[in-house]
Write a protein that holds these residues in place. Structure first.
Motif, PDB file in Angstrom:
ATOM      1  N   TYR A   1      11.117 -37.687  21.427  1.00 31.13           N
ATOM      2  CA  TYR A   1      10.906 -37.896  22.782  1.00 31.13           C
ATOM      3  C   TYR A   1      10.177 -37.291  24.522  1.00 31.13           C
ATOM      4  CZ  TYR A   1      16.095 -38.361  21.471  1.00 31.13           C
ATOM      5  OH  TYR A   1      17.670 -39.358  21.342  1.00 31.13           O
TER       6      TYR A   1
ATOM      7  N   GLU B   1      21.065 -45.139  13.481  1.00 35.71           N
ATOM      8  CA  GLU B   1      21.739 -44.625  15.287  1.00 35.71           C
ATOM      9  C   GLU B   1      20.941 -43.610  16.492  1.00 35.71           C
ATOM     10  OE1 GLU B   1      25.031 -41.899  13.070  1.00 35.71           O
ATOM     11  OE2 GLU B   1      25.352 -40.961  15.396  1.00 35.71           O
ATOM     12  N   LYS B   2      20.090 -42.375  15.778  1.00 29.59           N
ATOM     13  CA  LYS B   2      18.730 -42.143  16.644  1.00 29.59           C
ATOM     14  C   LYS B   2      18.386 -42.634  17.068  1.00 29.59           C
ATOM     15  CE  LYS B   2      16.972 -38.200  14.368  1.00 29.59           C
ATOM     16  NZ  LYS B   2      16.495 -37.582  13.640  1.00 29.59           N
TER      17      LYS B   2
ATOM     18  N   HIS C   1      19.530 -44.273  19.779  1.00 28.22           N
ATOM     19  CA  HIS C   1      19.888 -42.949  20.835  1.00 28.22           C
ATOM     20  C   HIS C   1      18.672 -42.584  22.098  1.00 28.22           C
ATOM     21  CE1 HIS C   1      20.471 -39.095  22.570  1.00 28.22           C
ATOM     22  NE2 HIS C   1      22.137 -39.280  22.115  1.00 28.22           N
TER      23      HIS C   1
END
Ligand code: ATR
Length: 278
Positions: free
Chosen positions: A135, A157-158, A161
């Motif tokens: 991130y 899924e991550k 995101h």
């Protein structure tokens, strides 16, 4: 009186942060001491309470507390809030103010080693991994040199995101490892942010590099070992590589500046650590 600084996390025994900060304190004749404290998930709240009461001037936060520490602080910088993670805390009296210097530190290290990248604006970047470290790096790249940031991660899924969190300023997709492999020639920078290379016995290549382009820069955020499976393979192909040592040094230098208002020597620190500790 000797000012006290800390690193909290688990594990911390391998960290070069104490060597680095204590070296800078000595060379700038600051009476201060930096120490790594092993703090497990269960111990975090108690550790922060103790720090508040102790008069410690500042501390770094590492795995696994970069996110969970947010709720225990009094104030957050804009960037820390945006990323949702903190790696540096300034203790202003009993108030704890959280910052994140990982992304800017990453970028400064990258530009130090590849100055030509600092002139670019429309780069395509592939990031492997979608954990906390990813991130910080994605955020700074989306603000600066990247036009496209694709993410591949074991847990899709991550990846979705993080791709969504990259924001409207860049194009971004979540890819499978197989898709990333096939389109590797589209990227000027490939960054491994996963923890896969940390344990030599578990290290393995997450993507094959056969389709990479000759000038693609391969980066791994890990600095111990000096070369992960990814960087070894990239070197074998003759691609330029960078490990995580420069990020460690530049993020640390930014924290040091916040604590002391003095600018330490990052360049010689990197070669000092490389020559003596890797
Ligand atoms: P950090 O804060 O250091 O980024 P993290 O948030 O635990 O640590 O993230 C670790 C990253 O390494 C994740 O992207 C993780 O993938 P998952 O999201 O699927 O868990 C990745 N990772 C760890 N071990 C892995 C493995 N054996 N194979 C592939 N990816 C792995």
């Amino acid at each position: 009186m000797t000012d006290q600084y800390r690193l909290i996390g688990a594990p911390v025994a391998h960290s070069l942060s104490p060597v680095m900060h204590n070296y800078w304190f000595r060379s700038l004749e600051i009476s201060a001491y930096y120490q790594a404290d092993l703090v497990t998930r269960d111990e975090l709240e108690q550790a922060v309470m103790q720090i508040r009461a102790s008069g410690i001037k500042g501390f770094n936060v590492t795995f696994p507390h970069k996110k969970s520490i947010l709720l225990l602080l009094d104030e957050l910088s804009e960037r820390a809030r945006l990323i949702g993670a903190v790696n540096t805390v300034v203790c202003a009296g009993s108030r704890l103010i959280g910052y994140n210097t990982d992304g800017v530190g990453f970028l400064q290290g990258l530009f130090h080693h590849f100055p030509n990248l600092a002139q670019k604006q429309h780069l395509s970047v592939l990031m492997i991994g979608a954990g906390g470290a990813a991130y910080s790096v994605a955020q700074i790249l989306s603000e600066t040199i990247a036009e496209r940031i694709d993410i591949c991660n074991r847990t899709m899924e991550k990846a979705f995101h993080l791709s969504a969190a990259c924001g409207a300023s860049v194009l971004s997709d979540a890819l499978t490892f197989a898709q990333a492999e096939q389109h590797l020639d589209q990227y000027q920078i490939v960054i491994n942010t996963t923890s896969v290379g940390l344990m030599p016995e578990q290290d393995h290549l997450l993507i094959r590099l056969d389709h990479a382009c000759r000038h693609t820069v391969f980066v791994d955020l890990i600095y111990q070992p000096r070369r992960t499976a990814l960087l070894k393979e990239a070197e074998r192909h003759g691609f330029p590589v960078l490990n995580g040592l420069s990020m460690l040094v530049y993020q640390g230098a930014l924290a040091f500046q916040m604590w002391t208002q003095l600018v330490p020597d990052s360049r010689s620190m990197e070669s000092y650590l490389e020559n003596n500790y890797l």
